[in-house]
Design a protein around this motif. Structure first.
Motif, PDB file in Angstrom:
ATOM      1  N   TYR A  52       0.839  -1.210   0.000  1.00 16.54           N
ATOM      2  CA  TYR A  52       0.000   0.000   0.000  1.00 16.54           C
ATOM      3  C   TYR A  52       0.870   1.255   0.000  1.00 16.54           C
ATOM      4  N   PHE A  53       1.958   1.229   0.786  1.00 12.82           N
ATOM      5  CA  PHE A  53       2.834   2.393   0.863  1.00 12.82           C
ATOM      6  C   PHE A  53       3.392   2.751  -0.510  1.00 12.82           C
ATOM      7  N   TRP A  54       3.849   1.750  -1.258  1.00 10.32           N
ATOM      8  CA  TRP A  54       4.417   2.041  -2.578  1.00 10.32           C
ATOM      9  C   TRP A  54       3.352   2.588  -3.519  1.00 10.32           C
ATOM     10  N   GLN A  55       2.143   2.092  -3.362  1.00  3.84           N
ATOM     11  CA  GLN A  55       1.063   2.624  -4.202  1.00  3.84           C
ATOM     12  C   GLN A  55       0.736   4.075  -3.798  1.00  3.84           C
ATOM     13  N   VAL A  56       0.711   4.333  -2.479  1.00 10.98           N
ATOM     14  CA  VAL A  56       0.450   5.704  -1.997  1.00 10.98           C
ATOM     15  C   VAL A  56       1.557   6.639  -2.493  1.00 10.98           C
ATOM     16  N   ASP A  57       2.805   6.217  -2.339  1.00 14.63           N
ATOM     17  CA  ASP A  57       3.935   7.045  -2.752  1.00 14.63           C
ATOM     18  C   ASP A  57       3.896   7.292  -4.261  1.00 14.63           C
ATOM     19  N   GLU A  58       3.614   6.240  -5.032  1.00 16.66           N
ATOM     20  CA  GLU A  58       3.531   6.383  -6.489  1.00 16.66           C
ATOM     21  C   GLU A  58       2.396   7.330  -6.881  1.00 16.66           C
ATOM     22  N   ALA A  59       1.221   7.175  -6.248  1.00 16.67           N
ATOM     23  CA  ALA A  59       0.080   8.056  -6.552  1.00 16.67           C
ATOM     24  C   ALA A  59       0.410   9.495  -6.176  1.00 16.67           C
ATOM     25  N   TYR A  60       1.089   9.712  -5.056  1.00 15.42           N
ATOM     26  CA  TYR A  60       1.447  11.062  -4.608  1.00 15.42           C
ATOM     27  C   TYR A  60       2.428  11.702  -5.579  1.00 15.42           C
ATOM     28  N   VAL A  61       3.443  10.921  -5.987  1.00 17.34           N
ATOM     29  CA  VAL A  61       4.449  11.443  -6.908  1.00 17.34           C
ATOM     30  C   VAL A  61       3.816  11.790  -8.248  1.00 17.34           C
ATOM     31  N   ARG A  62       2.854  11.028  -8.725  1.00  9.43           N
ATOM     32  CA  ARG A  62       2.199  11.264 -10.012  1.00  9.43           C
ATOM     33  C   ARG A  62       1.104  12.324  -9.899  1.00  9.43           C
ATOM     34  N   GLY A  63       0.843  12.745  -8.698  1.00 11.67           N
ATOM     35  CA  GLY A  63      -0.164  13.794  -8.530  1.00 11.67           C
ATOM     36  C   GLY A  63      -1.582  13.276  -8.484  1.00 11.67           C
ATOM     37  N   ARG A  64      -1.828  12.073  -8.278  1.00 13.01           N
ATOM     38  CA  ARG A  64      -3.171  11.486  -8.161  1.00 13.01           C
ATOM     39  C   ARG A  64      -3.561  11.503  -6.685  1.00 13.01           C
ATOM     40  N   TYR A  65      -3.932  12.646  -6.208  1.00 14.66           N
ATOM     41  CA  TYR A  65      -4.193  12.835  -4.789  1.00 14.66           C
ATOM     42  C   TYR A  65      -5.478  12.141  -4.336  1.00 14.66           C
ATOM     43  N   GLY A  66      -6.461  12.026  -5.193  1.00 18.12           N
ATOM     44  CA  GLY A  66      -7.704  11.321  -4.830  1.00 18.12           C
ATOM     45  C   GLY A  66      -7.428   9.840  -4.574  1.00 18.12           C
ATOM     46  N   LEU A  67      -6.722   9.228  -5.515  1.00 18.31           N
ATOM     47  CA  LEU A  67      -6.341   7.822  -5.348  1.00 18.31           C
ATOM     48  C   LEU A  67      -5.449   7.668  -4.109  1.00 18.31           C
ATOM     49  N   CYS A  68      -4.592   8.641  -3.918  1.00 20.10           N
ATOM     50  CA  CYS A  68      -3.688   8.615  -2.769  1.00 20.10           C
ATOM     51  C   CYS A  68      -4.492   8.649  -1.471  1.00 20.10           C
ATOM     52  N   ARG A  69      -5.537   9.533  -1.394  1.00 22.71           N
ATOM     53  CA  ARG A  69      -6.371   9.611  -0.182  1.00 22.71           C
ATOM     54  C   ARG A  69      -7.146   8.310   0.035  1.00 22.71           C
ATOM     55  N   ASP A  70      -7.640   7.676  -1.042  1.00 22.39           N
ATOM     56  CA  ASP A  70      -8.361   6.396  -0.915  1.00 22.39           C
ATOM     57  C   ASP A  70      -7.436   5.304  -0.358  1.00 22.39           C
ATOM     58  N   LEU A  71      -6.240   5.264  -0.877  1.00 16.93           N
ATOM     59  CA  LEU A  71      -5.278   4.272  -0.388  1.00 16.93           C
ATOM     60  C   LEU A  71      -4.904   4.540   1.076  1.00 16.93           C
ATOM     61  N   ILE A  72      -4.766   5.831   1.426  1.00 15.41           N
ATOM     62  CA  ILE A  72      -4.466   6.179   2.820  1.00 15.41           C
ATOM     63  C   ILE A  72      -5.621   5.770   3.717  1.00 15.41           C
ATOM     64  N   GLN A  73      -6.852   5.950   3.272  1.00 13.96           N
ATOM     65  CA  GLN A  73      -8.017   5.536   4.064  1.00 13.96           C
ATOM     66  C   GLN A  73      -7.984   4.024   4.313  1.00 13.96           C
ATOM     67  N   GLU A  74      -7.627   3.259   3.289  1.00 16.87           N
ATOM     68  CA  GLU A  74      -7.535   1.806   3.461  1.00 16.87           C
ATOM     69  C   GLU A  74      -6.410   1.448   4.447  1.00 16.87           C
ATOM     70  N   MET A  75      -5.319   2.211   4.385  1.00  9.87           N
ATOM     71  CA  MET A  75      -4.224   1.936   5.313  1.00  9.87           C
ATOM     72  C   MET A  75      -4.582   2.352   6.736  1.00  9.87           C
ATOM     73  N   GLU A  76      -5.443   3.320   6.908  1.00 11.63           N
ATOM     74  CA  GLU A  76      -5.856   3.810   8.227  1.00 11.63           C
ATOM     75  C   GLU A  76      -6.997   2.972   8.801  1.00 11.63           C
ATOM     76  N   ASP A  77      -7.618   2.127   7.989  1.00  7.05           N
ATOM     77  CA  ASP A  77      -8.767   1.322   8.420  1.00  7.05           C
ATOM     78  C   ASP A  77      -8.321   0.352   9.516  1.00  7.05           C
ATOM     79  N   VAL A  78      -9.048   0.349  10.637  1.00  8.97           N
ATOM     80  CA  VAL A  78      -8.701  -0.504  11.779  1.00  8.97           C
ATOM     81  C   VAL A  78      -9.714  -1.633  11.971  1.00  8.97           C
ATOM     82  N   THR A  79     -10.447  -1.991  10.937  1.00 11.22           N
ATOM     83  CA  THR A  79     -11.447  -3.056  11.084  1.00 11.22           C
ATOM     84  C   THR A  79     -10.789  -4.412  11.326  1.00 11.22           C
ATOM     85  N   GLN A  80      -9.565  -4.575  10.932  1.00 12.96           N
ATOM     86  CA  GLN A  80      -8.882  -5.861  11.137  1.00 12.96           C
ATOM     87  C   GLN A  80      -8.039  -5.854  12.420  1.00 12.96           C
ATOM     88  N   GLY A  81      -8.251  -4.881  13.267  1.00 12.58           N
ATOM     89  CA  GLY A  81      -7.537  -4.844  14.541  1.00 12.58           C
ATOM     90  C   GLY A  81      -6.553  -3.703  14.616  1.00 12.58           C
TER      91      GLY A  81
END
Length: 180
Positions: A119-148
């Motif tokens: 996920y981090f590499w995808q977030v970093d790649e999206a941020y570098v390419r300027g895809r901030y919406g995709l970057c925020r979606d990926l960050i939300q998935e990384m911040e999700d605590v449903t699995q503990g």
């Protein structure tokens, strides 16, 4: 005269017969004593043989008792060894269970770390390419605590290289701070 001769002859026979009777009684007594002596001698040798057999039997029973005592001591020693080995087996079994649990925990942690890095590499790649919406979606998935625990908590805090670059956790936080 003939009667006289006959008497003399009878007397002569009687005189000679008596000592023979005495001799035969003495001979009979001698034979009886000899037989009695032989029987006593035979009884003595049989008693000696019986004593020797009894002594051998006693020696064998003493040897058997010694052997049994040695076997009992060896048996007791083997029982103690079995108890020690069973205790060691129990300890090793417990250690094995602990290692399995630890291995399971490490495996789960490794899987989470791998997923976080993906996920981090995808977030970093999206941020570098300027895809901030995709970057925020990926960050939300990384911040999700449903699995503990959130995946961001599994990002390495140290750089894998010897360069002065950020660690994955620091770079993630930098991207997060710039987007939120």
């Amino acid at each position: 005269m003939s009667e006289r001769k006959h008497r003399e002859n009878l007397q002569h026979q009687a005189e000679h017969t008596r000592p023979r009777r005495r001799m035969s009684v003495l001979g009979y007594l001698l034979v009886l004593f000899a037989v009695a002596f032989l029987l006593l001698l035979l009884a003595y040798f049989q008693q000696q043989r019986a004593n020797a057999e009894a002594t051998d039997a006693l020696k064998q029973s003493v040897s058997a008792v010694d052997t049994i005592e040695k076997m009992i001591a060896e048996n007791e020693q083997l029982r103690e060894q079995v108890e020690q080995l069973e205790a060691e087996a129990t300890t090793l079994d417990q250690e094995n269970q602990s290692l399995k649990t630890l291995t399971g925990n490490l495996t789960a942690r490794l899987e989470k770390t791998q997923a976080a890095m993906d996920y981090f590499w995808q977030v970093d790649e999206a941020y570098v390419r300027g895809r901030y919406g995709l970057c925020r979606d990926l960050i939300q998935e990384m911040e999700d605590v449903t699995q503990g625990t959130a995946l961001k908590d599994y990002l390495p805090t140290e750089s894998a290289t010897d360069t002065d670059r950020f660690s994955p956790a620091q770079r993630y936080q930098e991207i997060y701070d710039s987007l939120y």
